[in-house]
Each structure stands twice: as structure tokens, then as C-alpha cells.
Design a protein around this motif. Structure first.
Motif, PDB file in Angstrom:
ATOM      1  N   LYS A 153       1.763   4.030  -3.016  1.00 50.07           N
ATOM      2  CA  LYS A 153       1.212   5.349  -2.669  1.00 50.07           C
ATOM      3  C   LYS A 153      -0.318   5.355  -2.667  1.00 50.07           C
ATOM      4  O   LYS A 153      -0.963   6.325  -3.064  1.00 50.07           O
ATOM      5  CB  LYS A 153       1.760   6.430  -3.599  1.00 50.07           C
ATOM      6  N   TRP A 154      -0.868   4.256  -2.191  1.00 49.59           N
ATOM      7  CA  TRP A 154      -2.327   4.174  -2.047  1.00 49.59           C
ATOM      8  C   TRP A 154      -2.668   4.695  -0.650  1.00 49.59           C
ATOM      9  O   TRP A 154      -2.987   3.950   0.254  1.00 49.59           O
ATOM     10  CB  TRP A 154      -2.778   2.729  -2.235  1.00 49.59           C
ATOM     11  N   PHE A 155      -2.618   6.012  -0.521  1.00 52.59           N
ATOM     12  CA  PHE A 155      -2.667   6.622   0.809  1.00 52.59           C
ATOM     13  C   PHE A 155      -4.083   6.763   1.376  1.00 52.59           C
ATOM     14  O   PHE A 155      -4.254   7.160   2.527  1.00 52.59           O
ATOM     15  CB  PHE A 155      -1.958   7.974   0.796  1.00 52.59           C
ATOM     16  N   ASP A 156      -5.090   6.478   0.544  1.00 54.82           N
ATOM     17  CA  ASP A 156      -6.464   6.542   1.053  1.00 54.82           C
ATOM     18  C   ASP A 156      -6.902   5.237   1.703  1.00 54.82           C
ATOM     19  O   ASP A 156      -7.932   5.195   2.375  1.00 54.82           O
ATOM     20  CB  ASP A 156      -7.441   6.858  -0.091  1.00 54.82           C
ATOM     21  N   ALA A 157      -6.154   4.178   1.463  1.00 51.73           N
ATOM     22  CA  ALA A 157      -6.529   2.885   2.043  1.00 51.73           C
ATOM     23  C   ALA A 157      -6.199   2.875   3.529  1.00 51.73           C
ATOM     24  O   ALA A 157      -5.326   3.614   3.988  1.00 51.73           O
ATOM     25  CB  ALA A 157      -5.774   1.775   1.330  1.00 51.73           C
ATOM     26  N   ARG A 158      -6.884   2.062   4.270  1.00 53.59           N
ATOM     27  CA  ARG A 158      -6.491   1.808   5.664  1.00 53.59           C
ATOM     28  C   ARG A 158      -6.189   0.321   5.784  1.00 53.59           C
ATOM     29  O   ARG A 158      -6.925  -0.512   5.254  1.00 53.59           O
ATOM     30  CB  ARG A 158      -7.595   2.215   6.652  1.00 53.59           C
ATOM     31  N   VAL A 159      -5.107   0.009   6.456  1.00 54.34           N
ATOM     32  CA  VAL A 159      -4.655  -1.381   6.580  1.00 54.34           C
ATOM     33  C   VAL A 159      -4.736  -1.782   8.046  1.00 54.34           C
ATOM     34  O   VAL A 159      -4.036  -1.216   8.892  1.00 54.34           O
ATOM     35  CB  VAL A 159      -3.207  -1.552   6.070  1.00 54.34           C
ATOM     36  N   LEU A 160      -5.579  -2.736   8.334  1.00 61.71           N
ATOM     37  CA  LEU A 160      -5.794  -3.157   9.726  1.00 61.71           C
ATOM     38  C   LEU A 160      -5.879  -4.673   9.825  1.00 61.71           C
ATOM     39  O   LEU A 160      -6.583  -5.305   9.044  1.00 61.71           O
ATOM     40  CB  LEU A 160      -7.100  -2.552  10.259  1.00 61.71           C
ATOM     41  N   VAL A 183       0.823  -1.206   0.000  1.00 63.01           N
ATOM     42  CA  VAL A 183       0.000   0.000   0.000  1.00 63.01           C
ATOM     43  C   VAL A 183       0.862   1.262   0.000  1.00 63.01           C
ATOM     44  O   VAL A 183       0.619   2.196  -0.767  1.00 63.01           O
ATOM     45  CB  VAL A 183      -0.953  -0.021   1.223  1.00 63.01           C
ATOM     46  N   THR A 184       1.893   1.264   0.842  1.00 57.25           N
ATOM     47  CA  THR A 184       2.733   2.466   0.900  1.00 57.25           C
ATOM     48  C   THR A 184       3.610   2.549  -0.350  1.00 57.25           C
ATOM     49  O   THR A 184       3.832   3.637  -0.879  1.00 57.25           O
ATOM     50  CB  THR A 184       3.601   2.489   2.174  1.00 57.25           C
TER      51      THR A 184
END
Lengths: 240, 240
Positions: free
Chosen positions: A219-226, A215-216
Motif C-alpha cells: 500500500k505504498w500508493f505515493d510511489a510511482r513505478v516505471l 508496492v501495491t
């Protein structure tokens, strides 16, 4: 019993929501029995496979509601409607009942069955299943589900591998207005009859790290990774 | 150099925010050097103790901004302003610079120093320190900090024990409009010169479980309970 019965696999809590947009928030879970999907890595087979249907209790809205109220001590909280696929149960009257007492409702579904009562939900989590699940997404149905929602609406996508990741990116592109939560898959889900089954926590954590890098790096900065916090905290144990 | 220099301990990312309201969200951290507090369990002493000030770089807004832009590849994201106490640095012009390119800014502070540029933040996390820190809360200052905020504002409180928990409940009662995030403390924080120091993950997880039990047992259903994900994923390693 008035109204249609709801098939319930389990009601438990209060505990914290372990994943997605409500992570960390106290909740009571109402897990319904039955599902129109059979994901290869399903982590709630006890609420999905009809082999286990003798454990599913047909309950009235009032019976369910009394149990939620007992567990929460009558103090309003967010009830998590989960499954299986809770969309195949007649949950509209339960939501009305709880709203009348100030409770809130979040529902998670794969988005394969749309209901008009989705409009009454406080939070709708649509979790379309990526290729690794072995399921095929019906986009017309998914659109229909999302069109029904009137409260907060988010996408949550489980990611096991690069194909799943590509699927998640496609989904985000298809629904640019929706927040996207990515969740590393658990490759050691519990068999339905063995809740002491071991989880490969290191493996799940490694997939989480891989996903953060993807994700980083993208540069998919709108995603949230949990990750699934409950898996880290309690393994495969049920009722927490 | 135009404008006042900012003392920077480290700039790193993109990685995910590991705690609180933005948990799981990709971010670049700008960690400033220097702090008006000395919490007993500080987990960023390398940015706090003036013994380490030779590692803090005085940087101009433009120098910092070029580094944030390089790390994020020029794609707007949320920049996390952290410390130390970032409120003691002149960060207003940096926020303006980033906003001009579509970036967002979240800042975390203990709430001991108020700045008018708090009004420009997209997210203000005020993290008053509980009794176990050995610090005394200045409520007049805390009120002042909160009064400055114009964006999303939340409380985050680290909890080690029952006294901290009682403090957190008092805080929630004092500021009923603010979302409260509770975070189990890490009793094995990194010494400033040894980032390979071992974290007692089991101990942190046990405190997390204890905290979940406290909150749900108390029916404190508005609280959110979240561990430090980065500690679970990376231990005490810096720069992630």
C-alpha cells in the motif's frame, strides 16, 4: 574557449526521456563523461569508466549549446543533463545560456556532489544508489544536494531486490515531501564497447511486475513505478 | 439503495495506472458499463457493448465505496474512473464519498457528455477519438467538458496513423493550455469474451517508435508520447 571546458561523452536527440518524472517527453541528452561512483550494474560505463575518457570531448559552453540548438532546430525543449555524474562538470553557464533562449534543464545525479547551480535547474532528479550498486550513500551530501534545488525535485531509485526496496522505502521516509519514482533494474546492462549486447527484456519485465506487486501489496500508493522505456524500445542501443 | 445506481463493469486493483499523465501510479479502477461511442478499435468492449450488459452490476455508492476501500486497505490513493464512458453514470456522490476519506479521483472520458461534477475531479483526462475510431468529435460537447474541469486537465489522444496524428496536432492547437499525451494504438485489442487473446506487442512497439519519430521530427516538444504499459506487462489480461 571561454570558461571551464565540460567533458562530454555524447549529445544526442531529440528522442523521448525514457524514465522517471519526464517519461515520454521529447528531450535532447547531454551526457557528460566521468563519475565519482562505480555502480556494479552501471548502464552507461562508456561515460563513467576513465578507460573510455579518450572518447570524452572537452567542449565549451558555446560548442555544446550550438549542438543542442542544431539538434532541436532552435525550438526550445527540455535538455536532459546526464552522465556519469553531471554534477562534477561546470554546467552552470550552459544552463544560463539555454535559459536565455527558453530551453529548460533537467539533471540527474546520484546526489554525491552538490552545486550551487542546482538552484537554476528546472528539474532535479536525485537518484541515490541502493545496496545492490555496491555504493555507500553519503547522507550529508545528499541533504546538501536537495537543499540546493529550487525547481521540481524528485527521487528516483533503482530497485533490483528486497534490500534495494527497503532502501527505497527508507529514502521515502527520510524525504516525505519528495515524489518517489521506482525503477526496476536492468541486470543485463550494456558493456561499454558493445551496444548490440542483448537485454533480457523478459527479466526486466518480471522485475517490473515484482516491483508493482511489492508496492501495491505494501500500500505504498505515493510511489510511482516505471520501467526504462528506452530499454524496452531500443534495447542497449546508444543515441536514442 | 440510496441515490441513483451506478452500472459497474468491474472494480479491480490496486495496480499501476498504465497510461497517460498518471502512468506508473498505484490506483484502483472503477470501470463503469455503457458507452455512447463505438470506436472501431475499442479495447474495453466488455464495458461498452450492451451485449455484455448482463455482466454490469447496478451498485450503490456505498457498495462501490466499500469495495474500493477493501481493495486499498483503507489507505487513500487515486481512484481511476474509467469505462465505457464513465461520464454517463451518476458518479458525483461517489467522488464526494471518497474525498471525505482522503482519496483522489481521476476520470477518463472521450468528452462527449459533460457533467457538473467534473469540477470535483482531481484529474480529468479528456480523450477525444481520432478518425481511425470511426467516431465524429462534437466540439461543442468537448468544450463543455473542458469548461467543467477545475482540477488537473489533460488531453490524451490515441494515434494509429497519419490522419490520427494530424487530428492530435489540431487538438493541441485548439487547446494550447492543455498538456497532450499521445498513445500509440493497439491494433490487436481484446475481443470481449477472450482475455487471453494475443497482443501484437512488436506491432504496438513499432507504432510507438513511429510516433516518437513523428513527434521529434516535427519538433512537437510539448507532447508526451507514452505506450500502454499494462499492455506491455500483461497483454490483454483483465483485472490488472
Amino acid at each position: 574557449m571561454t570558461g571551464a571546458a565540460i567533458r562530454v561523452s555524447e549529445i544526442f536527440g531529440p528522442t523521448i526521456q525514457g524514465e522517471g518524472v519526464l517519461i515520454g517527453q521529447p528531450t535532447v541528452f547531454v551526457r557528460t563523461g566521468g563519475c565519482d561512483y562505480r555502480c556494479s550494474w552501471c548502464d552507461t560505463l562508456h561515460a563513467v569508466d576513465s578507460e573510455h575518457r579518450e572518447q570524452w570531448q572537452p567542449m565549451s559552453v558555446e560548442e555544446i549549446w550550438m549542438e543542442v540548438r542544431r539538434l532541436s532546430g532552435g525550438v526550445p525543449l527540455t535538455v536532459s543533463l546526464s552522465g556519469g555524474n553531471p554534477a562534477i562538470q561546470p554546467l552552470g553557464p550552459l544552463i544560463d545560456r539555454g535559459h536565455g533562449e527558453g530551453y529548460r534543464f533537467a539533471l540527474e545525479t546520484q546526489g554525491s556532489v552538490a552545486r550551487d547551480w542546482f538552484a537554476d535547474l528546472d528539474v532535479l532528479v536525485v537518484s541515490p544508489k541502493p545496496p545492490s550498486s555496491g555504493m555507500e550513500t553519503d547522507f550529508a551530501k545528499l541533504d546538501e544536494c536537495l537543499a540546493m534545488a529550487a525547481g521540481m525535485t524528485v527521487l528516483k531509485i533503482v530497485v533490483f531486490d528486497d534490500r534495494d526496496y527497503a532502501y527505497a522505502k527508507d529514502m521515502a521516509g527520510r524525504y516525505p515531501a519528495l515524489p518517489v519514482y521506482l525503477q526496476p533494474g536492468n541486470h543485463t546492462p550494456p558493456p561499454p564497447d558493445d551496444e548490440s549486447a542483448t537485454v533480457d527484456i523478459d527479466g526486466v519485465m518480471n522485475r517490473m511486475l515484482w516491483l508493482v506487486d511489492k508496492v501495491t501489496g505494501d500500500k505504498w500508493f505515493d510511489a510511482r513505478v516505471l520501467p526504462q522505456l528506452h530499454v524496452l524500445l531500443w534495447g542497449n542501443r546508444r543515441g536514442v
